[in-house]
Design an enzyme around this catalytic site. Sequence first.
Site: not given
Ligand code: GRF
Length: 186
Positions: A11, A13, A85-86, A100, A102
């Site tokens: 988490g 992000n 996957i939704l 999202n 990526h």
């Molecule tokens: C991030 O690298 C994101 O791009 C990918 O999974 C990772 C998640 O990291 N989808 P966090 O859970 O936000 O630390």
Amino acid sequence: KNIVILVSGSGSNLQRIIDAIEQGEIPNAKIDLVVADRECFGLQRAENHGIKNILIKRGKTFSENLAKEIPENTDLIVLAGFLSILNKEFVENFKGKIINIHPSLLPKFGGKGMWGHHVHEAVLEAKEKESGATVHFVTPGIDEGEIILQKSFEISEGETVETLAQKIHQVEYEIFPKAINKVLAD
Ligand code: GRF
């Protein structure tokens, strides 16, 4: 503006978005709910900030269980390190409202199984000159939606999966708040 965030992992992000809202970097926004599809530290981060958070077990009925929990007035659903996957029905129900992040320069190195370190391994394996991160709209296909924001950097000599992952996270933390502001402004 009302936001729901979906997580599956550490988490970081999510934390960046919480901080950006608290510091006014993302104005007029509020996270109403955080949903995880498994036990993960992302739930703890929400708890630490007094944000309602629930766990809906991943699996065949995940999308329909999730749909029941999304508040009526939700403006944006943000996948922040979310691994389930939704389904098509859910995505179409919230068309244009799901984004999202990526950890690659989509459309390269996206799709099934391309998550976390697998992406960086594949990028290094392919001897790519650059990598980066992408924020895109979610469509029924995996990692295929219209790109909102993308940022790249050159891969250094002797780059490892670990150093690449670190650099990608920094790029993610830079572009995610910007992408959210862009979508909420539209
Ligand atoms: C991030 O690298 C994101 O791009 C990918 O999974 C990772 C998640 O990291 N989808 P966090 O859970 O936000 O630390």
